[in-house]
Design a protein around this motif. Sequence first.
Motif, PDB file in Angstrom:
ATOM      1  N   VAL A  33      19.623  -3.014  46.627  1.00  0.00           N
ATOM      2  CA  VAL A  33      19.825  -2.719  45.139  1.00  0.00           C
ATOM      3  C   VAL A  33      18.714  -3.424  44.548  1.00  0.00           C
ATOM      4  N   ILE A  34      17.767  -2.748  43.755  1.00  0.00           N
ATOM      5  CA  ILE A  34      16.698  -3.180  42.985  1.00  0.00           C
ATOM      6  C   ILE A  34      17.150  -3.093  41.457  1.00  0.00           C
ATOM      7  N   GLY A  35      17.043  -4.350  40.855  1.00  0.00           N
ATOM      8  CA  GLY A  35      17.505  -4.413  39.431  1.00  0.00           C
ATOM      9  C   GLY A  35      19.085  -4.896  39.313  1.00  0.00           C
ATOM     10  N   LEU A  36      19.045  -5.808  38.653  1.00  0.00           N
ATOM     11  CA  LEU A  36      20.529  -6.549  38.828  1.00  0.00           C
ATOM     12  C   LEU A  36      20.744  -6.798  37.099  1.00  0.00           C
ATOM     13  N   GLY A  37      20.555  -5.640  36.460  1.00  0.00           N
ATOM     14  CA  GLY A  37      21.066  -5.673  35.024  1.00  0.00           C
ATOM     15  C   GLY A  37      22.392  -5.126  34.878  1.00  0.00           C
ATOM     16  N   TYR A  38      22.801  -4.527  33.717  1.00  0.00           N
ATOM     17  CA  TYR A  38      24.121  -3.900  33.356  1.00  0.00           C
ATOM     18  C   TYR A  38      24.729  -3.022  34.530  1.00  0.00           C
ATOM     19  N   ILE A  39      23.677  -2.130  35.042  1.00  0.00           N
ATOM     20  CA  ILE A  39      24.327  -1.191  35.979  1.00  0.00           C
ATOM     21  C   ILE A  39      23.968  -1.918  37.440  1.00  0.00           C
ATOM     22  N   GLY A  40      22.910  -2.391  37.886  1.00  0.00           N
ATOM     23  CA  GLY A  40      22.595  -2.616  39.041  1.00  0.00           C
ATOM     24  C   GLY A  40      23.471  -3.718  39.663  1.00  0.00           C
ATOM     25  N   LEU A  41      23.845  -4.872  38.826  1.00  0.00           N
ATOM     26  CA  LEU A  41      24.667  -6.002  39.471  1.00  0.00           C
ATOM     27  C   LEU A  41      26.208  -5.293  39.673  1.00  0.00           C
ATOM     28  N   PRO A  42      26.751  -4.761  38.800  1.00  0.00           N
ATOM     29  CA  PRO A  42      28.090  -4.187  39.084  1.00  0.00           C
ATOM     30  C   PRO A  42      28.203  -3.374  40.367  1.00  0.00           C
ATOM     31  N   THR A  43      26.929  -2.557  40.339  1.00  0.00           N
ATOM     32  CA  THR A  43      26.875  -1.662  41.654  1.00  0.00           C
ATOM     33  C   THR A  43      26.859  -2.271  43.039  1.00  0.00           C
TER      34      THR A  43
ATOM     35  N   ALA B 283      31.857  -5.750  47.702  1.00  0.00           N
ATOM     36  CA  ALA B 283      33.266  -6.095  47.713  1.00  0.00           C
ATOM     37  C   ALA B 283      34.030  -5.225  48.544  1.00  0.00           C
ATOM     38  N   ASN B 284      33.396  -3.903  48.873  1.00  0.00           N
ATOM     39  CA  ASN B 284      34.069  -2.802  49.531  1.00  0.00           C
ATOM     40  C   ASN B 284      33.435  -2.868  50.917  1.00  0.00           C
ATOM     41  N   GLY B 285      32.750  -3.858  51.517  1.00  0.00           N
ATOM     42  CA  GLY B 285      32.560  -3.953  52.796  1.00  0.00           C
ATOM     43  C   GLY B 285      30.987  -3.458  53.376  1.00  0.00           C
TER      44      GLY B 285
ATOM     45  N   ALA C   6      33.076 -10.297  47.006  1.00  0.00           N
ATOM     46  CA  ALA C   6      31.490 -10.232  47.653  1.00  0.00           C
ATOM     47  C   ALA C   6      31.396 -11.252  48.046  1.00  0.00           C
ATOM     48  N   LEU C   7      31.247 -12.323  47.725  1.00  0.00           N
ATOM     49  CA  LEU C   7      31.050 -13.563  48.144  1.00  0.00           C
ATOM     50  C   LEU C   7      31.830 -14.196  49.306  1.00  0.00           C
ATOM     51  N   SER C   8      33.055 -14.043  49.028  1.00  0.00           N
ATOM     52  CA  SER C   8      34.004 -14.412  50.035  1.00  0.00           C
ATOM     53  C   SER C   8      34.048 -13.772  51.272  1.00  0.00           C
ATOM     54  N   GLN C   9      33.451 -12.322  51.292  1.00  0.00           N
ATOM     55  CA  GLN C   9      33.053 -11.638  52.511  1.00  0.00           C
ATOM     56  C   GLN C   9      31.899 -11.684  53.192  1.00  0.00           C
ATOM     57  N   ASN C  10      30.910 -12.510  52.295  1.00  0.00           N
ATOM     58  CA  ASN C  10      29.473 -12.661  52.720  1.00  0.00           C
ATOM     59  C   ASN C  10      28.865 -11.601  52.859  1.00  0.00           C
ATOM     60  N   ASN C  11      28.776 -10.634  51.972  1.00  0.00           N
ATOM     61  CA  ASN C  11      28.598  -9.490  51.965  1.00  0.00           C
ATOM     62  C   ASN C  11      27.123  -9.208  50.923  1.00  0.00           C
TER      63      ASN C  11
END
Length: 404
Positions: A4-14, A20-22, A57-62
Motif C-alpha cells: 500500500v503506497i501512501g499512509l494517510g487518512y485513506i492508505g493507513l486504515p486500508t 488485520a484480515n490475514g 495487524a501487528l499481533s498477526q505479523n501481517n
Amino acid sequence: MINVIGLGYIGLPTALMFAANGIKTVGTDYNYGLVNTLQKKQLPFEEDGLNIIFSDALSQNNITFSTEYAIEDIYIVAVPTPYDKKTKKVDAKYIINAVRTILKVCPQNAIIVIESTVSPGTIDQHVRPLIHNANKDNIHLVHAPERIIPGNMLAELQNNPRTIGADDPVIGERIKTLYTSFCKGKITVTDIRTAEMSKVVENSFRDINIAFANELAKICHESGLDVYEIIKIANMHPRVNILSPGPGVGGHCISVDPWFLVGDYPGLANIILAARKINDSMPEYVLERISEIMKKHNISTVEKIGLYGLTYKENVNDTRESPTLQLLEKMKKHLAFGIKVYDPYIKDSIVENQYLDLDNFLNDIDLVVIMTAHDELKNNLNKFKNKIILDTRNCCCLKNTYKL
C-alpha cells in the motif's frame, strides 16, 4: 502480499484492514517521520477503532512499514489528488510519482490499483503512458476508489459498497476477491473510466445538495424564516432529502472532487460549478452574519469573537479544506485580525490566537461562533450559556443563539 503506497487518512486504515484480515501487507510512505512513528507501534492520527485493527495487524505479523517500495504482485496507491486552483483539473503528480517508482521494482504481471480519487480519464492520460514508456505493457491497471470518511472509517471500509474498475474482468474479479477479505458491502466490477466517473459523481451530488441547503439558508434569513424548520417539513415528503446548511464544505472529497468535472468539462458542468461557488461563499456569509450580530450587541472588536472548531467535521482532527481555515483567510483579506480560535482535537497551535483550553477560550470572548459540532461542545453547553452564539451547525438552543 500487497504494498500500500501512501499512509494517510485513506492508505493507513486500508493497509491495516487488509493486514488485520490475514493479508500480508507492506505500508510505504516517503515521510520518514510517519514511517518511524508506525514502526514504533504508534498511530499518527486518531480514528475510532483504528488502534484495535493496528494491534490485530501487528499481533498477526501481517504489517510492516517502510519508506521503500516492496517487490509484490499487487500495489494499492492511496496518495493525495489535489486540484489545480487555476485550471480546476486534477493534479496527478503524486499518482505519477508513485506509479513511476512502482514500475522500477514491480515484477511481470503485477497489478497496480489506484484508490485515489481522480477525474474521468486520468488513468488513461497520466498512468497508462507511464506503463507503455517503461515497456511493461503486461502490468494490469485497476481503479478502486475509496469510499470512506474520517470519524467512521472502519465501519465504512467494512460496509460500504465498492467499485472495481479494470481493463480485464478477470483481474477485476481477482481484486474484488482481495477486497472481500474485509468488505461486506456489494462490490461492482466495471471498466476503469466508469469507476473514475462514479466516484466523482457521488461527491458532486452531495456538494450540490449541500449547496441547495446553503442557498435556502441565505434566502430564509433574508425572509425572516427558519430554514431548519422548512427543511424538516420538506423532508417529510417521501422523495425529498435536503441536507443541512453549514459554514462551508471541507475535507478532501466533497470540496475538491467536483472541481475535477468543472475543470474537464467547462461549459457543461454548470450546476456543479454553481454549487461549488455557493459552498465556497459560505465562510464569507458567516462573516456577514458575525458582523450583523456584532452591531446588534455593540461589539466593536473582533478580539471578542471566538471560533469554536478548526476541523472540517465533528469529532475528528482533520483540518483539510476546513471552513474555519477558509474563514480566517477571508478575514485576512478584510484586514480583520485578533479573532480567537479553539478546537479540542487540535493539540498544537496551527493558527494565530489559538487556544488549547476551552475555559480560557470562553473567558476571553463575548461571541462564540460554532463552526464544528464536536461532542465536547454538546456535553458542555452549560459553559456557553452566558455567551452570544452564532450556531452554524444547528446544534445549540441556548438563549442568545443565532442561526445561519
